[in-house]
Design an enzyme around this catalytic site. Structure first.
Site, PDB file in Angstrom:
ATOM      1  N   PHE A 191      14.318 -20.637  -8.546  1.00 24.74           N
ATOM      2  CA  PHE A 191      13.980 -22.005  -8.903  1.00 24.74           C
ATOM      3  C   PHE A 191      14.556 -22.933  -7.842  1.00 24.74           C
ATOM      4  O   PHE A 191      15.685 -22.753  -7.396  1.00 24.74           O
ATOM      5  CB  PHE A 191      14.548 -22.367 -10.278  1.00 24.74           C
ATOM      6  N   GLN A 195      21.977 -21.117  -1.686  1.00 16.77           N
ATOM      7  CA  GLN A 195      21.473 -20.329  -2.810  1.00 16.77           C
ATOM      8  C   GLN A 195      22.613 -19.992  -3.759  1.00 16.77           C
ATOM      9  O   GLN A 195      23.736 -19.787  -3.328  1.00 16.77           O
ATOM     10  CB  GLN A 195      20.864 -19.017  -2.307  1.00 16.77           C
ATOM     11  N   ILE A 230      18.572 -14.541 -11.473  1.00 12.54           N
ATOM     12  CA  ILE A 230      18.036 -15.892 -11.301  1.00 12.54           C
ATOM     13  C   ILE A 230      18.636 -16.451 -10.014  1.00 12.54           C
ATOM     14  O   ILE A 230      19.834 -16.300  -9.768  1.00 12.54           O
ATOM     15  CB  ILE A 230      18.450 -16.814 -12.473  1.00 12.54           C
ATOM     16  N   GLU A 231      17.801 -17.093  -9.203  1.00 16.70           N
ATOM     17  CA  GLU A 231      18.284 -17.794  -8.012  1.00 16.70           C
ATOM     18  C   GLU A 231      17.985 -19.282  -8.178  1.00 16.70           C
ATOM     19  O   GLU A 231      16.914 -19.652  -8.648  1.00 16.70           O
ATOM     20  CB  GLU A 231      17.579 -17.292  -6.754  1.00 16.70           C
ATOM     21  N   ILE A 232      18.942 -20.106  -7.782  1.00 18.68           N
ATOM     22  CA  ILE A 232      18.725 -21.544  -7.658  1.00 18.68           C
ATOM     23  C   ILE A 232      18.941 -21.850  -6.185  1.00 18.68           C
ATOM     24  O   ILE A 232      19.954 -21.433  -5.600  1.00 18.68           O
ATOM     25  CB  ILE A 232      19.722 -22.371  -8.508  1.00 18.68           C
TER      26      ILE A 232
END
Length: 172
Positions: free
Chosen positions: A86, A121, A132-134
């Protein structure tokens, strides 16, 4: 396999990601309260437990595992593992990190550097170990290997773009 050109399957967009869960209730709580997804109605004709959530133009379909104890348990956060990413604004990464710390969510930070551009990241797991990656990936141009540029960013000198840099990972 013959080289594919264009859009042979006439795809429009990503519709949803489907995830098998140990506990649909725990996963609903995570996707709703950590990532901001909203529960939506799912077809009543389904004869299995699950939930649908929607946000940011995509759906998350949660499916209750028939044998929750058989699901693999992941503890190591590996940025090279399967994940969904995201995107946030660059200035939001500090707020993301602060919120993850407040919620007690273990995460790993990484930095991608390419042609003078830094992409921050953060990686963490949902309750079932799905990654989950932001990231603030929006400032990294999308450059096809052939053909026209898909997306460019202001202030980026594409002549400076170098070979991919190694991923730097910092445990938190």
């Amino acid at each position: 396999m013959k080289e594919s050109v264009g859009n042979p399957l006439h795809l429009k967009s990503l519709n949803h990601v489907s995830l098998v869960c140990r506990s649909v209730e725990e996963s609903i709580d995570f996707y709703q309260n950590v990532l901001g997804f909203v529960p939506i109605r799912r077809p009543g004709s389904f004869d299995f437990d699950g939930a649908w959530l929607f946000g940011y133009g995509i759906g998350i379909h949660l499916l209750q595992s028939e044998d929750p104890e058989s699901l693999p348990k992941k503890s190591e956060i590996n940025p090279k593992d399967n994940h969904i990413s995201f995107q946030v604004q660059c200035e939001s990464m500090g707020a993301v990190e602060k919120k993850l710390k407040e919620m007690g969510i273990k995460y790993v930070r990484a930095m991608v550097q390419e042609g003078g551009i830094d992409v921050e990241q953060m990686f963490f797991h949902d309750p079932d170990g799905f990654m989950i990656e932001i990231c603030d990936c929006d400032n990294l141009p999308v450059i096809p290997l052939a053909g026209k540029m898909a997306r460019s960013c202001p202030g980026v000198n594409l002549q400076v773009m170098q070979q991919p840099q190694p991923l730097r990972v910092v445990q938190q």
